[in-house]
Design an enzyme around this catalytic site. Structure first.
Site, PDB file in Angstrom:
ATOM      1  N   LYS A 113       0.808  -1.219   0.000  1.00  0.00           N
ATOM      2  CA  LYS A 113       0.000   0.000   0.000  1.00  0.00           C
ATOM      3  C   LYS A 113       0.843   1.271   0.000  1.00  0.00           C
ATOM      4  CE  LYS A 113      -3.903  -2.180   2.339  1.00  0.00           C
ATOM      5  NZ  LYS A 113      -3.385  -3.544   2.299  1.00  0.00           N
ATOM      6  N   LYS A 193     -10.692 -16.219  -7.075  1.00  0.00           N
ATOM      7  CA  LYS A 193     -10.750 -16.590  -5.670  1.00  0.00           C
ATOM      8  C   LYS A 193     -11.896 -15.849  -4.995  1.00  0.00           C
ATOM      9  CE  LYS A 193      -8.130 -16.306  -1.351  1.00  0.00           C
ATOM     10  NZ  LYS A 193      -6.863 -15.889  -0.701  1.00  0.00           N
ATOM     11  N   LYS A 196     -14.335 -10.806  -0.622  1.00  0.00           N
ATOM     12  CA  LYS A 196     -15.165  -9.601  -0.520  1.00  0.00           C
ATOM     13  C   LYS A 196     -14.629  -8.513  -1.444  1.00  0.00           C
ATOM     14  CE  LYS A 196     -16.547 -10.412   4.287  1.00  0.00           C
ATOM     15  NZ  LYS A 196     -15.568 -11.445   4.651  1.00  0.00           N
TER      16      LYS A 196
END
Length: 325
Positions: A113, A193, A196
């Site tokens: 990130k 896969k 969410k």
């Protein structure tokens, strides 16, 4: 006896991929003779991304209800909310003071990130240190993790080793990662896969009509109903095979290969299998979430008392070495 520790994400209601890939294997491991499992809901970790309090509370309840619904034995094992045991954050601070910054700079959870550096909070940067505190606080010996978490266990060992060497004493147990190469990757509605993040997951706790609407979204090709189909490349068949008996799978394969069997019929069979297979778990989930949330809270509070007993003993050892006793 092996002491096993597992941290459970509280970023939403567990889906079918979480259940088959993590929850059921962890519960099966906890049932093995000689194993003592410590399973905590990592709600402090969720603060790096989730800021909404009511949402967090609902997610925590959903996660706890799922584990109880699938048969976690809270009498034999320890099950608690991380945030309710203050020793987690206390030990995290102590360990921060023994953790070199270059180690944290190299953490995958941070580097992934860091290209959006302005959006990275300090909590994400020290995430591995809190994770180390979670593990070391309970003298855990075995940490079942996926391949992507191996680095965090190695960092935990490095931090614990540095502390032990500083005081020439075995204050912390050095944990071992258990990487299960056989862990299943559960396909989502689109074949990726199940996650969410991809919005391709199946929530087995949805009401029947809503669950059916989700199952109907499973991606399939355009082969006409009357023609034979290859079950090995079909997502619906893959999901069905993960849940069905060998006999049911064989029957479904024959249906695909024999023709005159449409994908809508296969999806209906998958839906009915989920409803039937998880009937008891769905009922227990609703019991804890809707009918008797006080029972859920009582289970968590009992687990938190057990967790504090172990955590306080560890913190006392650490405070003595640091001069805080």
């Amino acid at each position: 006896m092996s002491r096993i520790l597992t941290g459970i994400q509280s970023s939403g209601r567990p889906h079918l991929g979480n259940i088959l890939g993590a929850i059921k294997p962890a519960i099966d491991l906890s049932k093995q003779p000689g194993n003592e499992s410590f399973l905590f809901i990592a709600d402090l970790h969720s603060l790096t991304t989730i800021k909404d309090g009511p949402q967090r509370r609902e997610f925590i309840k959903a996660v706890a209800a799922t584990w109880l619904a699938f048969g976690l034995d809270t009498a034999k094992n320890t099950f608690w909310r991380q945030s309710r045991v203050a020793e987690h954050t206390e030990l995290c601070w102590y360990l921060n003071c023994f953790t070199p910054m270059p180690m944290l700079n190299n953490a995958t959870s941070f580097k992934e990130k860091s290209d959006k550096y302005a959006n990275v909070n300090a909590g994400l940067f020290v995430y591995p240190v809190l994770q180390a505190a979670d593990i070391l606080l309970y003298d855990a010996e075995i940490i079942p993790v996926g391949k992507d978490q191996r680095q965090h266990i190695e960092m935990t060992r490095d931090i614990a080793g540095a502390f032990n060497r500083e005081y020439n004493a075995d204050i912390f147990v050095l944990p071992e990662a258990r990487i299960d190469e056989r862990l299943m990757t559960i396909p989502g509605l689109d074949g990726q896969k199940m996650s969410k993040s991809y919005n391709n997951y199946i929530d087995i706790f949805l009401p029947d009509n809503e669950l059916w609407k989700v199952i109907k979204k499973v991606k399939s090709d355009s082969t006409p109903m009357e023609e034979p189909k290859n079950p090995d490349i079909d997502i619906t068949f893959q999901l069905y095979s993960l849940l069905a008996t060998d006999e049911q799978v064989a029957t479904m394969r024959a249906n695909y290969e024999g023709g005159n069997y449409g994908y809508g019929m296969a999806k209906k069979a998958l839906y009915e299998l989920i409803v039937d297979k998880f009937k008891d778990e769905r009922e227990r989930y609703n019991y804890y979430m809707i009918e008797n949330p006080d029972a859920l809270e009582a289970e968590l509070q009992a687990g938190e008392e057990k967790a504090r007993t172990v955590a306080r003993a560890t913190i006392q050892r650490v405070r003595e070495k640091l001069g805080f006793n």
